[in-house]
Design an enzyme around this catalytic site. Structure first.
Site, short mmCIF file in Angstrom:
data_model
loop_
_atom_site.label_atom_id
_atom_site.label_comp_id
_atom_site.label_asym_id
_atom_site.label_seq_id
_atom_site.Cartn_x
_atom_site.Cartn_y
_atom_site.Cartn_z
NE ARG A 162 -48.66 -125.84 -34.01
CZ ARG A 162 -48.58 -124.96 -33.02
NH1 ARG A 162 -48.69 -123.67 -33.24
NH2 ARG A 162 -48.38 -125.36 -31.78
NE ARG B 290 -61.12 -113.54 -41.81
CZ ARG B 290 -60.86 -113.43 -40.50
NH1 ARG B 290 -61.73 -112.92 -39.66
NH2 ARG B 290 -59.70 -113.81 -40.00
CE1 TYR C 113 -52.61 -109.78 -38.37
CE2 TYR C 113 -50.88 -111.28 -37.69
CZ TYR C 113 -51.76 -110.26 -37.40
OH TYR C 113 -51.76 -109.70 -36.15
CG ASP D 70 -48.22 -110.81 -34.97
OD1 ASP D 70 -49.35 -110.28 -34.89
OD2 ASP D 70 -47.98 -111.97 -34.58
P1 FDA Z 1 -50.38 -100.57 -41.66
O1 FDA Z 1 -51.69 -101.00 -42.20
O2 FDA Z 1 -50.26 -100.37 -40.21
O3 FDA Z 1 -49.96 -99.21 -42.37
C1 FDA Z 1 -50.20 -98.96 -43.73
C2 FDA Z 1 -50.48 -97.48 -43.89
O4 FDA Z 1 -50.53 -97.17 -45.28
C3 FDA Z 1 -51.82 -97.06 -43.31
O5 FDA Z 1 -51.64 -96.04 -42.36
C4 FDA Z 1 -52.61 -96.59 -44.52
O6 FDA Z 1 -53.47 -95.50 -44.23
C5 FDA Z 1 -51.50 -96.17 -45.47
N1 FDA Z 1 -51.93 -96.15 -46.86
C6 FDA Z 1 -52.58 -97.13 -47.54
N2 FDA Z 1 -52.85 -96.72 -48.80
C7 FDA Z 1 -52.35 -95.47 -48.92
C8 FDA Z 1 -52.35 -94.51 -49.97
N3 FDA Z 1 -52.92 -94.75 -51.15
N4 FDA Z 1 -51.76 -93.30 -49.75
C9 FDA Z 1 -51.22 -93.02 -48.54
N5 FDA Z 1 -51.20 -93.89 -47.49
C10 FDA Z 1 -51.77 -95.09 -47.70
N6 FDA Z 1 -49.80 -107.19 -34.48
C11 FDA Z 1 -49.21 -107.60 -33.34
O7 FDA Z 1 -47.98 -107.72 -33.29
N7 FDA Z 1 -49.96 -107.85 -32.23
C12 FDA Z 1 -51.31 -107.70 -32.21
O8 FDA Z 1 -51.95 -107.94 -31.20
C13 FDA Z 1 -51.94 -107.27 -33.41
N8 FDA Z 1 -53.27 -107.12 -33.46
C14 FDA Z 1 -53.88 -106.79 -34.64
C15 FDA Z 1 -55.26 -106.69 -34.68
C16 FDA Z 1 -55.90 -106.38 -35.87
C17 FDA Z 1 -57.39 -106.29 -35.91
C18 FDA Z 1 -55.12 -106.19 -37.04
C19 FDA Z 1 -55.79 -105.91 -38.36
C20 FDA Z 1 -53.75 -106.26 -36.99
C21 FDA Z 1 -53.12 -106.56 -35.79
N9 FDA Z 1 -51.74 -106.63 -35.70
C22 FDA Z 1 -51.14 -107.02 -34.54
C23 FDA Z 1 -50.90 -106.37 -36.90
C24 FDA Z 1 -50.41 -104.93 -37.02
O9 FDA Z 1 -51.50 -104.05 -37.14
C25 FDA Z 1 -49.49 -104.87 -38.26
O10 FDA Z 1 -48.32 -105.60 -37.99
C26 FDA Z 1 -49.07 -103.52 -38.64
O11 FDA Z 1 -50.19 -102.72 -38.85
C27 FDA Z 1 -48.28 -103.61 -39.94
O12 FDA Z 1 -47.81 -102.37 -40.29
P2 FDA Z 1 -47.79 -101.91 -41.80
O13 FDA Z 1 -46.98 -100.66 -41.80
O14 FDA Z 1 -47.39 -103.00 -42.68
O15 FDA Z 1 -49.32 -101.62 -42.18
#
Ligand code: FDA
Length: 379
Positions: free
Chosen positions: A172, A255, A357, A359
């Protein structure tokens, strides 16, 4: 150690905090040199302005449990997010609302008149039978607004003309027939008063939690690697699911974004935190100006920090940001899901571990559910 958490993002830290508060000893490892995953932020050294290293992060939620949980670690400012779009040298409010429509058509339509106009323009295609993203976009908001605000912006995001993108990428396109241009509709919204990193560090600040940075789960030279811990300690894994299985079913598409940060000798560059650039005349999609996220702070008045954002497909060595989610990706994901179910002693979570994805509030909410439903009482 009762639990190993791989990844110190919001998902991993929520699990770690819950387990530690239940008296369990937790080790959190992260391959990066900082805590917090993509929500990490730091002060730009010349100006002290807080910069979100992995792109702008705005906290918003309507989930009362998540809001209550988040407030245990930080207070929130009253920041309300608004986004504007520069199209052909003119600035419009987003998401598309009555203000955008009236400015674009140089008119003073009432809500009903605007609704009728957009319905008429959208009649060019039927949403259900749209063959590609372009037809779907036109069927939702009509050609003029679609071409101005969606077409080039989306093709810049995907590096692909919208006529070649699948219709399912958009479900949407919100149009508001009021002048409300608040970006999020959630009950709660704000930014952490002392910044994201202070919030994330507070979550990890527990005598039962040990955080080891610069520690990759797949690096066999560090003791807590995948092979060494298998079957010995329960693991919550928040890294990429395809990497865990050594890409056995192929690579999942992502991406990524490239950011170019600059300190400029002006007090205010664009008057707002995020300006989209809708047209193809510039290669970037947005410019962020971080001082505007915290108008309450005492930042320098003669300098500002801006960041241009560019979007492209990720290669294996790039930071994965947004799942591409092609039909092939979805097929691969099903195969990986089947593999995760057979992997005893390991739970997969977070945006990378589930290839979706999320948040921040969703990452926290889903970690709280995993704790309540799968871990509490079993460790
Ligand atoms: P996240 O990616 O944060 O953490 C995963 C961790 O695992 C990383 O630190 C990584 O280094 C680690 N890792 C991976 N492989 C590993 C390995 N082999 N050994 C050890 N460590 C390892 N959300 C929102 O609410 N409002 C917003 O405005 C935004 N804006 C936004 C912008 C952009 C550009 C992105 C990409 C994302 C957002 N988000 C967001 C989403 C937000 O970033 C997301 O919700 C969280 O990062 C999710 O947290 P996770 O712990 O799932 O992953």
């Amino acid at each position: 150690m009762d639990l190993l958490v791989v990844g110190s993002g919001f998902f991993g830290l929520t699990i770690a905090e819950r387990a530690a508060s239940a008296g369990k000893k937790v080790v959190v490892i992260d391959r990066r040199n900082h805590i917090g995953g993509n929500a990490y932020s730091e002060a730009e050294p010349e100006t002290g302005i807080e910069v979100h290293r992995y792109g702008a992060h705005l906290f918003h939620t309507s989930n009362e449990t998540v809001w209550e949980y988040a407030n245990r670690f930080t207070e929130f400012t009253s920041y309300v997010h608004k986004v504007y779009s520069n199209f052909k040298g003119e600035v419009y409010p987003l998401p598309i609302n009555l203000g955008t429509i009236n400015q674009f058509f140089r008119s003073a339509y009432s809500p009903d008149e605007a609704r009728a106009l957009i319905a008429e323009q959208a009649g060019e295609f039927d949403t259900k039978s749209a063959q590609n993203l372009e037809e779907k976009g036109i069927s939702l908001i009509g050609r003029p607004l679609y071409e101005a605000f969606i077409r080039d912006y989306t093709s810049k995001q995907w590096q692909t003309p919208t006529t070649e993108l699948p219709a399912e990428i958009i479900s949407r396109l919100p149009v508001r027939y009021t002048y409300d241009n608040r970006y999020f509709n959630d009950t709660h919204e704000g930014l952490p008063v002392n910044g994201y990193t202070a919030w994330l560090e507070k979550m990890a600040d527990h005598p039962n939690i040990e955080v080891r940075l610069n520690t990759d789960f797949f690096d066999e030279s560090q003791p807590l690697n995948k092979a060494a811990v298998a079957g010995k300690v329960p693991v919550v894994y928040t890294g990429p699911v395809d990497r865990y299985f050594d890409y056995a079913e192929g690579e999942l598409g992502w991406r990524t974004l490239d950011f170019e940060q600059q300190v400029l000798p002006v007090g205010d560059f664009q008057g707002t935190s995020v300006m989209n650039y809708a047209g193809e005349d510039v290669p970037y999609t947005r410019i962020h100006e971080f001082r505007h996220f915290h108008p309450e702070r005492d930042y320098p008045t003669d300098k500002t920090v801006i960041m241009h954002e560019y979007s492209r497909f990720a290669k294996r060595e790039d930071e994965p940001y947004y799942p591409v989610n092609t039909p092939e990706d979805r097929e691969r994901l099903l195969k990986y899901r089947a593999l995760t179910e057979q992997e005893s002693g390991v739970l997969f979570g977070g945006r990378l571990g589930t290839y979706q994805y999320l948040d921040m509030h969703m990452a926290i909410g889903s970690a709280l559910s995993m704790w309540n439903n799968k871990l509490e009482g079993t460790l």
